[in-house]
Scaffold this motif. Structure first.
Motif, short mmCIF file in Angstrom:
data_model
loop_
_atom_site.label_atom_id
_atom_site.label_comp_id
_atom_site.label_asym_id
_atom_site.label_seq_id
_atom_site.Cartn_x
_atom_site.Cartn_y
_atom_site.Cartn_z
N ILE A 158 -6.24 -22.63 61.34
CA ILE A 158 -5.78 -22.15 60.02
C ILE A 158 -4.52 -22.90 59.60
CG2 ILE A 158 -4.83 -20.17 58.78
CD1 ILE A 158 -6.73 -18.39 60.42
N ALA A 159 -3.60 -23.09 60.54
CA ALA A 159 -2.37 -23.82 60.23
C ALA A 159 -2.69 -25.25 59.83
CB ALA A 159 -1.45 -23.81 61.44
N GLN A 160 -3.64 -25.89 60.51
CA GLN A 160 -4.02 -27.25 60.17
C GLN A 160 -4.67 -27.30 58.79
OE1 GLN A 160 -6.66 -29.00 63.02
NE2 GLN A 160 -6.64 -31.03 62.07
N ASP A 163 -1.99 -26.97 56.16
CA ASP A 163 -1.27 -28.24 55.99
C ASP A 163 -2.06 -29.21 55.13
OD1 ASP A 163 0.79 -27.30 57.55
OD2 ASP A 163 0.10 -28.29 59.39
N GLN A 164 -3.37 -29.23 55.33
CA GLN A 164 -4.21 -30.12 54.54
C GLN A 164 -4.21 -29.71 53.07
OE1 GLN A 164 -8.23 -30.35 55.93
NE2 GLN A 164 -8.70 -32.20 54.74
N VAL A 165 -4.28 -28.40 52.82
CA VAL A 165 -4.23 -27.90 51.44
C VAL A 165 -2.91 -28.29 50.79
CG1 VAL A 165 -4.09 -25.81 50.02
CG2 VAL A 165 -5.86 -26.01 51.80
N ALA A 166 -1.80 -28.10 51.52
CA ALA A 166 -0.49 -28.45 50.98
C ALA A 166 -0.38 -29.94 50.70
CB ALA A 166 0.60 -28.01 51.95
N THR A 167 -0.91 -30.77 51.57
CA THR A 167 -0.85 -32.22 51.38
C THR A 167 -1.64 -32.64 50.15
OG1 THR A 167 -0.61 -32.62 53.76
CG2 THR A 167 -1.42 -34.45 52.43
N ILE A 168 -2.84 -32.13 50.00
CA ILE A 168 -3.67 -32.49 48.85
C ILE A 168 -3.03 -31.99 47.55
CG2 ILE A 168 -5.93 -32.20 47.77
CD1 ILE A 168 -7.10 -31.91 50.60
N LEU A 195 -9.41 -30.61 47.55
CA LEU A 195 -8.60 -29.39 47.62
C LEU A 195 -9.50 -28.16 47.63
CD1 LEU A 195 -5.87 -27.98 47.55
CD2 LEU A 195 -5.94 -28.12 45.04
N GLN A 196 -10.53 -28.18 46.80
CA GLN A 196 -11.45 -27.04 46.78
C GLN A 196 -12.14 -26.88 48.13
OE1 GLN A 196 -14.47 -27.38 43.76
NE2 GLN A 196 -15.25 -25.31 44.08
N GLN A 197 -12.55 -27.98 48.72
CA GLN A 197 -13.20 -27.92 50.04
C GLN A 197 -12.24 -27.43 51.11
OE1 GLN A 197 -14.85 -31.65 51.29
NE2 GLN A 197 -15.69 -30.82 53.19
N THR A 199 -9.53 -25.62 50.71
CA THR A 199 -9.21 -24.21 50.47
C THR A 199 -10.34 -23.31 50.96
OG1 THR A 199 -7.89 -24.83 48.52
CG2 THR A 199 -8.56 -22.53 48.71
N GLY A 200 -11.58 -23.72 50.74
CA GLY A 200 -12.73 -22.92 51.21
C GLY A 200 -12.79 -22.86 52.73
N GLU A 201 -12.51 -23.97 53.38
CA GLU A 201 -12.51 -23.98 54.85
C GLU A 201 -11.42 -23.07 55.41
OE1 GLU A 201 -12.15 -28.03 55.96
OE2 GLU A 201 -14.24 -28.54 55.51
N ARG A 202 -10.23 -23.09 54.76
CA ARG A 202 -9.15 -22.23 55.24
C ARG A 202 -9.52 -20.75 55.06
NH1 ARG A 202 -3.38 -22.48 52.33
NH2 ARG A 202 -4.69 -21.61 50.67
N ALA A 203 -10.13 -20.42 53.93
CA ALA A 203 -10.53 -19.03 53.67
C ALA A 203 -11.58 -18.58 54.70
CB ALA A 203 -11.07 -18.90 52.25
N HIS A 204 -12.48 -19.47 55.04
CA HIS A 204 -13.52 -19.13 56.03
C HIS A 204 -12.87 -18.85 57.39
CE1 HIS A 204 -17.29 -19.18 58.23
NE2 HIS A 204 -16.78 -20.09 59.04
#
Length: 208
Positions: A158-160, A163-168, A195-197, A199-204
């Motif tokens: 989740i943390a990773q 970080d990816q969401v924040a970077t994008i 970003l949409q992808q 964000t979806g992965e983080r929510a999952h």
């Protein structure tokens, strides 16, 4: 025949009868003694081999249906479970010997049966109860350890993802400030899809 000869034959017959009867009595004594000896030997054998009693207990598992129950069979017969059961029972028996004194069988995909043999019914019951209790305790510790490791790995994922969401998001913000162009708009479109992808992965992961 003369009366004297007949009397002699009768006397000889009685003598032979007495001899046969004595022989039969002696044979009967031998047979009786042999039977008693066999009975005594059988009683001695039973005394040297006391009766054994069996007890069984079923253990219902709360587990992932995809998990292999053979893993639980191996665990129930492990040195850790046997050692804990020996301590619960207050025995001085060698743990390896104790392991050989009980069996674990699969009843269904979620039920195991523990069977043990002892010198009395109560001892056999105490034995299987201690084994089942030790198994559940060790298994519970392992499940909690696995859950802790799984949770730690999930938090890292989740943390990773965050970080990816924040970077994008930062890339989109920076690119949006540049002069408008077809190339910029195309890059922004790709970044928004990423970003949409992400964000979806983080929510999952957060729902897991």
């Amino acid at each position: 025949r003369s009366g004297g000869a007949l009397a002699a034959d009768i006397a000889a017959g009685f003598a032979m009868f007495r001899m046969l009867r004595a022989a039969i009595k002696r044979q009967a004594v031998v047979w009786c003694s042999t039977s008693l000896l066999g009975l005594a030997a059988g009683a001695g054998l039973m005394a040297n081999l006391p009766p054994s009693y069996r007890a069984a207990v079923s253990v219902v598992l709360t587990t992932d249906p995809n998990e292999d129950i053979l893993t639980d069979v191996v665990l129930a017969q492990s040195h850790a479970v046997a050692g804990l059961a020996v301590r619960k029972l207050g025995l001085r028996t060698d743990v390896s010997s104790f392991q050989a004194s009980y069996q674990v069988q699969i009843v269904t995909r979620r039920v195991l049966q523990v069977t043990a043999k002892a010198s009395s019914a109560s001892a056999a019951t105490r034995m299987v109860t201690a084994i089942a209790s030790a198994f559940l305790r060790v298994r519970g510790s392992e499940v909690r350890l696995q859950q802790r490791d799984t949770l730690s790995a999930l938090r890292a994922q989740i943390a990773q993802a965050s970080d990816q969401v924040a970077t994008i998001t930062g890339q989109i913000t920076s690119l949006s400030r540049s002069p408008a162009s077809a190339a910029r708009d195309a890059s922004l479109g790709r970044l928004r899809n990423r970003l949409q992808q992400a964000t979806g992965e983080r929510a999952h992961l957060e729902r897991s």
